[in-house]
Design an enzyme around this catalytic site. Sequence first.
Site, PDB file in Angstrom:
ATOM      1  N   HIS A  59      41.921  40.866  40.541  1.00 28.18           N
ATOM      2  CA  HIS A  59      42.372  40.013  41.666  1.00 28.18           C
ATOM      3  C   HIS A  59      43.253  40.779  42.643  1.00 28.18           C
ATOM      4  O   HIS A  59      44.203  40.232  43.199  1.00 28.18           O
ATOM      5  CB  HIS A  59      43.104  38.762  41.149  1.00 28.18           C
ATOM      6  CG  HIS A  59      42.244  37.848  40.345  1.00 28.18           C
ATOM      7  ND1 HIS A  59      41.439  36.895  40.913  1.00 28.18           N
ATOM      8  CD2 HIS A  59      42.034  37.759  39.017  1.00 28.18           C
ATOM      9  CE1 HIS A  59      40.775  36.249  39.970  1.00 28.18           C
ATOM     10  NE2 HIS A  59      41.115  36.757  38.805  1.00 28.18           N
ATOM     11  N   ASN A 132      40.036  29.472  39.457  1.00 33.15           N
ATOM     12  CA  ASN A 132      38.974  30.239  40.114  1.00 33.15           C
ATOM     13  C   ASN A 132      38.099  29.284  40.923  1.00 33.15           C
ATOM     14  O   ASN A 132      38.267  28.068  40.836  1.00 33.15           O
ATOM     15  CB  ASN A 132      38.090  30.933  39.063  1.00 33.15           C
ATOM     16  CG  ASN A 132      38.689  32.246  38.571  1.00 33.15           C
ATOM     17  OD1 ASN A 132      39.409  32.924  39.290  1.00 33.15           O
ATOM     18  ND2 ASN A 132      38.376  32.593  37.347  1.00 33.15           N
TER      19      ASN A 132
END
Length: 492
Positions: A59, A132
Amino acid sequence: MTTQDDLRPTLTTEAGAPVADNQNTETAGVGGPALLQDQHLFEKLAHFNRERIPERVVHARGAGAYGTFTVTADVTPYTRAAFLSEVGKQTETFLRFSTVAGSLGSADAVRDPRGFALKFYTEDGNYDLVGNNTPVFFIKDAVKFPDFIHTQKRDPYTGSQEADNVWDFWGFSPESTHQVTWLFGDRGIPATLRHMNGYGSHTYQWQNEAGEHFWVKYHFKTDQGIRNLTQAEANALAGEDPDSHQRDLRESIERGEFPSWTVQVQIMPAADAAAYRFNPFDLTKVWPHADYPPIEIGRLELNRNPDNVFAEVEQSIFSPAHFVPGIGPSPDKMLQGRLFAYADAHRYRVGINADHLPVNRPHATEAHTNHRDGRLYDGRHGRRKNYEPNSFGGPVQTGRPLWAAVPVAGATGTHEAPAHAEDDDFGQAGTLYRLFSEEEKQRLIANLAGFIAKVSADRDDIVERAIDNFRRADADYGRRLEEAVRGLRKQK
Ligand code: NDP
């Protein structure tokens, strides 16, 4: 008359001394070597060398914005969380979107899950929901996470992502079949960060005022509608404008077009969990809507851009262990690993006082800990005592746990998850495949086949194992994929 220039501050060193010349280094004579006494030069170069902090191992690439969460339904029968206590109640939020595998400088328009990390600045402290844009994940046990990510990142020898490694791992991890189907379907490349859903993905616990607890899953449904890019569109956009997603988010907020999401939860009474047809704590599975219909509980709007991307996005930290009273963890093994891993990553990446930064600290209350000192400690506690118990008016414990105790039984050990009636690695992947339109199925097969075909010519075993997982999800899925891969590998 005072001009704009008269109002400009003097350029200084970090210590505040005026800088006389910011164009020429101090030298020994005209054209001579530089002098060690030019502190402005050395401070400037040394600071520049230290501008980067370790990037997130996953990420790394992200964009963020502040917003407002508004409660739209009474959920007090299920949770005593203060920020959810009243219809109409609003809470400030910060949301960081990200891709997973790419490094900080990678392109936005790629096939990858998107992080959807949301911080609620509540009166009981910050609540982080680190989700997510997909409701499921590739694996269900955190012990597999470093291996999985190693296959997504660069190979130690070639320095590139290798199809051999990706498909080798997925082939040996049949639980990934559901998420891989999702990822290579149309929603695998969202057109913008505004045109995709977010999901808490894990199962969490809610506890009400009476002490009863429930298992919940969060869904953030985009109010902009779902929009995706085809692989060809994404390939072109990633080259043309690598920053397409972060630019779109910032510009839409600048225009006053504030993106929003309708927030829903699925709620399972605690007593249902043991006999439910799927393991409700398995991150590779959803709870079908027919079993637990999503209930609308709120609205999330993003309405303010950060002023400084490094300070507020790069240094923002989220931890799924940041709970507030009335909300807690579930026994989901991926979640349990993340409860440790996120805060640990931030202590390494940003430092032990990362929680004190403006984007990370509580906004609707104050933290009162006995933690002190460490790198970049700002002395915020002044003369206050730094231990507990104390008789000098220091902070006191409440005696009430944040969430409900959960009964457990059995021996310690590295157990596989308990088997529920329909717990296999393929059923829900097949359901998703059959839900796709014929056109989406064709794109799915083409996307998957294009990537599987890249496996080394002498490693048909990797290809076969990978295809077999899709075959077990749905016979038609497996047959079409096998044909497509065979055709592409013949052409090679
Ligand atoms: P439902 O028909 O009740 O729900 C289907 C879900 O699939 C909806 O949430 C829908 O999202 C989503 N969906 C629709 N098209 C696509 C697509 N092309 N790619 C990904 N998701 C899509 O069925 P079930 O609840 O029984 O779920 C069936 C399958 O749908 C599951 O196996 C799972 O793979 C997938 N799914 C399920 C979710 C859940 O929480 N139950 C959530 C998301 C996906 P939308 O309403 O936004 O169109």
